[in-house]
Scaffold this active site. Sequence first.
Site, PDB file in Angstrom:
ATOM      1  N   LYS A  54      45.809 -46.106  15.791  1.00 61.67           N
ATOM      2  CA  LYS A  54      45.114 -46.282  17.129  1.00 61.67           C
ATOM      3  C   LYS A  54      45.073 -47.844  17.223  1.00 61.67           C
ATOM      4  O   LYS A  54      45.207 -48.708  16.214  1.00 61.67           O
ATOM      5  CB  LYS A  54      43.652 -45.615  16.643  1.00 61.67           C
ATOM      6  CG  LYS A  54      42.491 -46.267  17.810  1.00 61.67           C
ATOM      7  CD  LYS A  54      42.974 -45.424  19.227  1.00 61.67           C
ATOM      8  CE  LYS A  54      41.597 -45.950  20.089  1.00 61.67           C
ATOM      9  NZ  LYS A  54      40.502 -45.190  19.596  1.00 61.67           N
ATOM     10  N   LEU A  55      45.107 -48.292  18.381  1.00 64.41           N
ATOM     11  CA  LEU A  55      44.980 -49.778  18.876  1.00 64.41           C
ATOM     12  C   LEU A  55      44.228 -49.875  19.887  1.00 64.41           C
ATOM     13  O   LEU A  55      43.871 -49.015  20.682  1.00 64.41           O
ATOM     14  CB  LEU A  55      46.345 -50.267  19.189  1.00 64.41           C
ATOM     15  CG  LEU A  55      47.793 -50.307  17.921  1.00 64.41           C
ATOM     16  CD1 LEU A  55      48.797 -50.664  18.606  1.00 64.41           C
ATOM     17  CD2 LEU A  55      47.238 -51.225  16.865  1.00 64.41           C
ATOM     18  N   SER A  56      43.473 -51.089  19.879  1.00 67.34           N
ATOM     19  CA  SER A  56      42.963 -51.714  21.095  1.00 67.34           C
ATOM     20  C   SER A  56      44.269 -52.024  22.194  1.00 67.34           C
ATOM     21  O   SER A  56      45.351 -52.590  21.628  1.00 67.34           O
ATOM     22  CB  SER A  56      42.149 -53.023  20.978  1.00 67.34           C
ATOM     23  OG  SER A  56      41.030 -52.503  20.267  1.00 67.34           O
TER      24      SER A  56
ATOM     25  N   THR B  37      39.982 -55.027  23.066  1.00 69.09           N
ATOM     26  CA  THR B  37      40.222 -55.065  24.523  1.00 69.09           C
ATOM     27  C   THR B  37      38.890 -55.405  25.294  1.00 69.09           C
ATOM     28  O   THR B  37      38.700 -56.287  26.400  1.00 69.09           O
ATOM     29  CB  THR B  37      40.069 -53.566  25.114  1.00 69.09           C
ATOM     30  OG1 THR B  37      41.631 -52.828  24.633  1.00 69.09           O
ATOM     31  CG2 THR B  37      40.448 -53.345  26.598  1.00 69.09           C
ATOM     32  N   ALA B  38      37.589 -55.197  24.594  1.00 67.16           N
ATOM     33  CA  ALA B  38      36.289 -55.717  25.183  1.00 67.16           C
ATOM     34  C   ALA B  38      36.564 -57.047  24.987  1.00 67.16           C
ATOM     35  O   ALA B  38      35.828 -57.953  26.179  1.00 67.16           O
ATOM     36  CB  ALA B  38      35.335 -55.291  24.115  1.00 67.16           C
TER      37      ALA B  38
ATOM     38  N   HIS C   7      31.760 -48.166  22.223  1.00 68.07           N
ATOM     39  CA  HIS C   7      31.391 -46.918  21.483  1.00 68.07           C
ATOM     40  C   HIS C   7      29.812 -46.459  21.884  1.00 68.07           C
ATOM     41  O   HIS C   7      29.354 -46.729  23.063  1.00 68.07           O
ATOM     42  CB  HIS C   7      31.738 -47.101  20.252  1.00 68.07           C
ATOM     43  CG  HIS C   7      33.104 -47.486  19.544  1.00 68.07           C
ATOM     44  ND1 HIS C   7      34.443 -47.414  20.694  1.00 68.07           N
ATOM     45  CD2 HIS C   7      33.739 -48.225  18.803  1.00 68.07           C
ATOM     46  CE1 HIS C   7      35.347 -47.635  19.909  1.00 68.07           C
ATOM     47  NE2 HIS C   7      34.988 -48.582  18.849  1.00 68.07           N
TER      48      HIS C   7
END
Length: 266
Positions: free
Chosen positions: A55-57, A109-110, A148
């Site tokens: 999993k990655l941003s 990403t945020a 989240h």
Amino acid sequence: MKLTLSISTCPNDTFMFDAMIHGRIDTEGLEFDLTLCDIEQLNAAALSTAADITKLSYAVVPEVLDRYKILRSGSALGRGNGPLLVSRHKIYPDELSDARIAIPGEHTTANRLLGLLYPAAADKRAYLFSDIAEAVLSDECDAGVLIHEGRFTYRDKGLRLIADLGEEWEKRTALPLPLGAIAVSRRIAPDTQRTVDRVLRRSIAFAFENPAASAGFVRQYARELSEEVTRQHIELFVNAYSFDLGEEGRRAVVQLLELENEEAFV
């Protein structure tokens, strides 16, 4: 064939991956050596090591494209699910240049989205995503970017909304917001990359059809113990784009990351 698999502890990941990890579906001969981490730990690991599947941003994808490709399945991408910029005391968006802002990691990403939308917000301090609300409430920071489960609980904690970053992105682009991706190592044969994508899609389909099957696994790692919040989280972040990015999803990724082509995808 056994592959190393690194995902986050968030309900959307544990919900999607449960069936393939626990053998509830046909994995076409694949087995998985599982590691679960916070998203920023996953981002950092992808920059220095190489799990077979991780999993990655989306924000970190350009930095690892020499070693990874993005699966068409498994993404956290959609509308109305973006990060929220919040504060304890009233702050207007044009006052962010003077604000200390808690972010859930440099490579998330945020953080990329905050920089794109509010470039004057330069005083940013990294926290574990689950600690951001408290950092704002205690006045360690003036504002914070929630991801989240935090987006569902911030009002109950006495925080107020400055801006919905996902909503601002959608207004500017008319595209869904790419948040998290599932990546597969380029050292794995293309046929196996496609098998991983197919198996994950099958796992997601099983999860939708049998939501109770993953409940124990999801609950084991969820930071929010409320079943209602966990359910809301899954419903928001696991959707049709998770099953397959599709043309619109790929266009959104290309625009967010300013990619020149779509060679990033399996």
